[in-house]
Design an enzyme around this catalytic site. Structure first.
Site, mmCIF file in Angstrom:
data_model
loop_
_atom_site.group_PDB
_atom_site.id
_atom_site.type_symbol
_atom_site.label_atom_id
_atom_site.label_comp_id
_atom_site.label_asym_id
_atom_site.label_seq_id
_atom_site.Cartn_x
_atom_site.Cartn_y
_atom_site.Cartn_z
ATOM 1 C CG ASN A 1 -77.229 13.201 46.054
ATOM 2 O OD1 ASN A 1 -76.217 13.563 45.478
ATOM 3 N ND2 ASN A 1 -78.342 12.870 45.416
ATOM 4 C CD GLU B 1 -82.938 7.659 48.794
ATOM 5 O OE1 GLU B 1 -84.018 8.247 48.848
ATOM 6 O OE2 GLU B 1 -81.982 8.055 48.079
#
Length: 156
Positions: free
Chosen positions: A51, A64
């Site tokens: 992140n 992701e």
């Protein structure tokens, strides 16, 4: 059958280690400790990331999506495995569904449940490792930075 499940469990936990390394790196950079990695079915690492919302000021820079982008284009994602330290949010769950990533290894779903039930309902295999390391790392971050966490999950 039990032997196959145990073999997959060991493989999935090894993949999760890469995502945890990424989460730690993100935390060291001053960001939210969520890491991810994309693998092929044989366990070959295709891309890893974390992140970067805080570091880059980019609301779409989730763990992701960072790993997905770094993996580059793949002909198909159905046999790919996404390992992530936290249950994917709706945004990342949408990415998983859009590209048909077949398996998601989740470090934890205690601090945030995300879209794992929806992923399962739509045919994605989800393995929740219930990692105490992942649970504790994010819980501490949430306690120390509730305003950033709430921003990350879209809560006012």
């Amino acid at each position: 059958m039990a032997r196959e499940k145990e073999k997959n469990r060991d493989k999935y936990l090894a993949m999760l280690k890469t995502a945890i390394e990424e989460a730690r790196l993100g935390l060291k950079e001053g960001g939210i400790p969520i890491g991810a990695a994309l693998f092929d079915r044989d366990g070959k690492l295709l891309g890893r990331g974390h992140n970067r919302r805080v570091q880059e000021g980019d609301p779409s820079a989730h763990g992701e999506t960072d790993a997905f982008r770094k993996a580059g284009r793949q002909r198909s994602y159905r046999d790919k495995i996404m390992a992530t330290t936290l249950a994917p949010c709706w945004y990342c769950s949408g990415l998983i569904r859009q590209f048909g990533i077949g398996t998601v290894v989740v470090g934890e779903s205690v601090n945030f449940r995300g879209g794992i039930d929806w992923l399962r309902e739509n045919g994605t295999e989800v393995f929740d490792a219930r990692s105490s390391e992942c649970i504790q790392m994010l819980a501490k971050y949430i306690a120390d930075h509730p305003e950033i966490w709430n921003e990350d999950i879209g809560v006012d």
